[in-house]
Enzyme design. Structure first.
Site, short mmCIF file in Angstrom:
data_model
loop_
_atom_site.label_atom_id
_atom_site.label_comp_id
_atom_site.label_asym_id
_atom_site.label_seq_id
_atom_site.Cartn_x
_atom_site.Cartn_y
_atom_site.Cartn_z
N HIS A 74 0.84 -1.21 0.00
CA HIS A 74 0.00 0.00 0.00
C HIS A 74 0.87 1.26 0.00
CE1 HIS A 74 -3.86 -2.12 0.89
NE2 HIS A 74 -3.05 -2.98 1.48
N ASN A 147 -10.19 -2.98 2.82
CA ASN A 147 -9.94 -2.96 1.37
C ASN A 147 -11.26 -2.76 0.63
OD1 ASN A 147 -7.16 -3.36 1.49
ND2 ASN A 147 -7.31 -5.59 1.32
FE1 HDD Z 1 -2.23 -4.82 5.65
C1 HDD Z 1 -0.83 -1.77 5.23
C2 HDD Z 1 -5.24 -3.58 4.48
C3 HDD Z 1 -3.62 -7.94 5.90
C4 HDD Z 1 0.59 -5.94 7.11
N1 HDD Z 1 -2.90 -3.04 4.96
C5 HDD Z 1 -2.16 -1.89 4.88
C6 HDD Z 1 -2.98 -0.82 4.39
C7 HDD Z 1 -4.22 -1.33 4.16
C8 HDD Z 1 -4.16 -2.73 4.54
C9 HDD Z 1 -5.43 -0.61 3.64
C10 HDD Z 1 -2.51 0.59 4.14
C11 HDD Z 1 -2.64 1.45 5.35
C12 HDD Z 1 -2.25 2.87 5.02
O1 HDD Z 1 -2.92 3.45 4.15
O2 HDD Z 1 -1.30 3.36 5.62
N2 HDD Z 1 -4.02 -5.62 5.18
C13 HDD Z 1 -5.15 -4.92 4.82
C14 HDD Z 1 -6.29 -5.82 4.86
C15 HDD Z 1 -5.83 -7.04 5.24
C16 HDD Z 1 -4.41 -6.92 5.46
C17 HDD Z 1 -7.70 -5.40 4.53
C18 HDD Z 1 -6.59 -8.32 5.45
C19 HDD Z 1 -7.84 -8.37 5.77
N3 HDD Z 1 -1.61 -6.61 6.34
C20 HDD Z 1 -2.34 -7.77 6.38
C21 HDD Z 1 -1.57 -8.81 7.06
C22 HDD Z 1 -0.37 -8.23 7.42
C23 HDD Z 1 -0.43 -6.85 6.96
C24 HDD Z 1 -2.05 -10.22 7.31
C25 HDD Z 1 0.80 -8.81 8.14
C26 HDD Z 1 0.80 -9.88 8.84
N4 HDD Z 1 -0.42 -4.02 6.01
C27 HDD Z 1 0.59 -4.66 6.67
C28 HDD Z 1 1.80 -3.78 6.91
C29 HDD Z 1 1.31 -2.40 6.36
C30 HDD Z 1 -0.07 -2.73 5.80
C31 HDD Z 1 3.07 -4.31 6.39
C32 HDD Z 1 2.23 -1.64 5.42
C33 HDD Z 1 2.23 -0.23 5.89
C34 HDD Z 1 1.52 -0.25 7.14
O3 HDD Z 1 1.10 -1.51 7.42
O4 HDD Z 1 1.31 0.69 7.86
O5 HDD Z 1 2.08 -3.74 8.25
#
Ligand code: HDD
Length: 684
Positions: A74, A147
């Site tokens: 993202h 999402n």
């Molecule tokens: Fe995630 C970012 C949505 C599963 C680890 N995720 C991130 C963002 C969104 C989502 C919208 C952007 C946030 C922003 O705008 O700053 N992610 C989801 C959804 C998931 C999901 C809807 C499942 C239902 N994500 C998920 C899992 C993991 C992560 C299972 C790790 C185990 N996601 C992350 C992250 C991020 C992220 C690496 C990258 C930047 C941040 O978190 O702040 O930690």
């Protein structure tokens, strides 16, 4: 008195002058006023630069460190501020203060994003879109990090790094950027049948939204609502855009990547700047354990939805986005979402994907923002008072007073400030009995990977099914490993034989054997809500109409169309071969965009207002021919006057319901012409 410094001539400059008038003084980061921001300090006019130049060194030092690590997923996103208004309070279900009173408003910031591409990538690749909302409630921040697709690729957080490694650009070659159409993604997917449901959504038109304003949002996981008596219910959260859900056509979205990298970001920004505030309803699906137990799938499994025909949606509030950010870095790059940010009245279920997220987001902010104090950055800080005994750390900006940095303490008894105390009404985890062995397993109830993708497929219109089949065919045609293509086909056979056959035919492959299924699928009723076309909002609101004119066009006709489009809530955008102002029949007119830079891809419908002489001339201009030809191929309404006919004929436009006179265009422009598609594209 000395002359003030003139940056053009390099003359003058005197600290006495600094701060005069209304212009703020330029200073170093430590407050020293700067007299010359153009020239570094040298030994002699043509001599070496001096290390002594602290002004130069500080400026370059800061510049060298201006970037922070982009989000691992993202990375590319767009933000907007606004408010949430509770329209139907639910104190019986939740004690969350934002849902307590009708009309109560809570400030929000939303970040929409693509998943796979880097921060500088484009807005319209085929991808899932992030829809993350931070509610600054009066009892702390609640982050609903969802999402635009209601399911996720994997069932357990331990698979997330593998999923993301596979979809991002391939590790050795560094491409493709922002695309799932490559070996490693489909290799992973073909080995993880649980991903098929989300894959089908991503390959559908949901993967190429028209606008962030026309996109649904989903919290995906089952969460819990908890009321003041401690009673719990299960809940799923949905955002519904007031403009309806709309998507692009694949060819259009691919072309937009060339015309406007910032298509979605610009659209959001311009809508808010023009006062067309994007609005979404917040709806909940509420159910209890008894209902959960009656379903043929597990509500803790994030690869499953509960169709709204099974548990209806209840709208409890609306969100209005009414303010653009002031600064991209401070409010977008530094914005940090944490699914672990909940408030009293909202709690987690035992979804294993959610539990992994509760760790991951907090952890990643330390690496992105560099400090455990990232919560103090203005966009992340709660708007309600917050206090605890956590202290110090890098970039600490608070200056706590007194000695009370531990709890319990009895300093108040000595008249000192004893600091904050926990209180009974604070967040209390919903209590639930837990018992069991420590196991590294997946529950049996998560084992059916095919029934819901089949339900999704069956719920689509014929056009939508064709789009899914051709998207998978396209992506697999970019996959070089034949065994991967075949394995995807063997999985698709479990979803739907017809889909598998269509993709196999598109790739000129024979169908392989069906993949063994962990559990046989069950028949689920199709759900109308899963189709975009079945729920189309025929409105001009939020839609943009491109109006092409040239020398000799009838000015009154252009003016009339502009006001009709505005009256219907749409945005007119005028286009001409030259922008500076050309002579029309009835007066001179400037255009908003030049023809070569304003292809019809970036509009929802087009109008062509031309004298027959100009149309004859433009019939030999590829940009003009492409303008109408693509609008037709992208199933858009085309309004035209009689004069425009030579151009339309040259472009091979065949009259149909969507090809209208100018007066009928505002109504026609509310639709896409799906019936046209089978005449111009193979939908097999
Ligand atoms: Fe995630 C970012 C949505 C599963 C680890 N995720 C991130 C963002 C969104 C989502 C919208 C952007 C946030 C922003 O705008 O700053 N992610 C989801 C959804 C998931 C999901 C809807 C499942 C239902 N994500 C998920 C899992 C993991 C992560 C299972 C790790 C185990 N996601 C992350 C992250 C991020 C992220 C690496 C990258 C930047 C941040 O978190 O702040 O930690």
């Amino acid at each position: 008195m000395a002359k003030p410094y003139d940056s053009m001539t390099g003359e003058g400059g005197d600290t006495q002058q600094i701060g005069r008038g209304d212009t703020p003084v330029m200073t170093t980061n430590h407050g020293t006023p700067i007299s010359d921001n153009q020239n570094s300090l040298k030994a002699g006019a043509r001599g070496p630069t001096l290390l002594e130049d602290f002004i130069l060194r500080e400026k370059i030092f800061h510049f060298d460190h201006e970037r922070i690590p982009e989000r691992i997923v993202h990375a590319r996103g767009s933000v907007a501020h606004g408010y949430f208004e509770c329209t139907d309070p639910i104190p019986d279900l939740s004690r969350a203060s934002l849902f307590s009173e009708q009309g109560k408003r809570t400030e929000v910031i939303v970040r929409f994003s693509t998943v796979a591409g880097g921060a500088g990538s484009v807005d319209t690749p085929r991808d899932v879109r992030g829809f993350a909302t931070k509610f600054y409630t009066d009892e702390g921040n609640w982050d609903l990090v969802g999402n635009n697709i209601p399911v996720f690729f994997i069932q357990d957080a331990i698979k997330f790094p593998d999923l993301i490694h596979s979809v991002k650009m391939e590790a050795d070659r560094g491409f493709p950027q922002a695309a799932s159409a490559h070996d490693t993604f489909w290799d992973f997917v073909s080995l993880m049948p649980e991903s098929l449901h989300t894959v089908l959504w991503a390959m559908s038109d949901r993967g190429i939204p028209r606008s962030y304003r026309m996109m649904e949002g989903f919290g995906i996981h089952t969460f819990k609502l908890v009321n003041a008596e401690g009673q719990e219910s299960f809940v799923k959260f949905h955002w519904r855009p007031r403009l309806g859900t709309q998507s692009l056509i694949w060819d259009e979205s691919a072309k937009i990547q060339g015309a406007d990298n910032d298509f979605h970001r610009r659209d959001l920004w311009e809508a808010i700047a023009n006062g067309d505030y994007p609005e979404y309803d917040l709806a909940i699906q509420v159910f209890d354990q008894e209902l959960a137990a009656s379903l043929p799938y597990d509500v803790l499994d994030p690869t499953k939805i509960i169709p709204e025909e099974v548990v209806p949606l209840r709208v409890i509030g609306r969100m209005v986005l009414d303010r653009n950010p002031d600064n991209h870095f401070a409010e977008n790059e530094q914005l940090a979402f944490l699914p672990s940010n909940v408030v009293p009245g909202i709690d987690f279920s035992d979804d294993p994907l959610l539990h992994g997220r509760l760790f991951s987001y907090l952890d990643t902010q330390k690496s992105r923002l560099g400090t455990t104090n990232f919560h103090q950055i203005p966009v992340n800080a709660p708007k309600c008072p917050y206090a605890n005994m956590m202290r110090d750390g890098m970039m600490q900006t608070h200056v706590p007073k007194g000695r009370a940095n531990y709890e319990p303490n009895s300093l108040a008894e000595a008249g000192e400030d004893g600091g904050p105390r926990p209180r009974q009404e604070g967040f209390r985890t919903a209590s639930q009995p837990v018992e069991g062995e420590k196991l590294r397993v997946r529950p049996e109830t998560f084992a059916d990977h095919y029934s819901q993708p089949r339900m999704f497929w069956k719920s689509q219109t014929a056009n939508e099914q064709a789009h899914i089949a051709s998207a998978i065919t396209f992506e697999l045609s970019k996959v070089a490993l034949q065994h991967v293509r075949l394995r995807v086909l063997s999985q698709l056979r479990n979803v739907d034989e017809e889909l598998a056959e269509r993709v196999a035919k598109g790739l000129a492959l024979s169908l392989p054997d069906r993949a063994p299924a962990a559990r046989d699928p069950v028949a689920l009723e199709p759900s109308e809500a899963l189709s975009i076309q079945k729920r189309w909002h025929a409105t001009l609101e939020g839609r943009k109409v491109g109006i092409l004119f040239a020398e000799g066009s009838e000015k009154a006709a252009v003016d009339r169309l502009i006001s009709q489009i505005r009256d219907a809530g749409g945005t007119p955008f005028t286009i001409a071969p030259k922008v500076g102002g050309i002579a029309l029949e009835g007066g001179k007119m400037e255009a908003d965009g030049q023809l070569a830079g304003s292809p019809s891809w970036i509009f929802d419908a087009v109008a062509v207002v031309l004298s027959s002489e100009a149309a004859g001339k433009l019939a030999h201009d590829s940009a003009a021919v492409g303008f109408v030809m693509d609008a037709f191929a992208h199933l858009k309404a085309i309004g035209h006057d009689d004069g425009a006919k030579p151009l339309l004929d040259r472009a091979g436009i065949k009259a149909d319901e969507g090809v209208t006179d100018l007066a009928s265009l505002p109504k026609a422009a509310t639709l896409r012409y799906w019936d046209r598609e089978k005449k111009i594209r193979d939908l097999a």
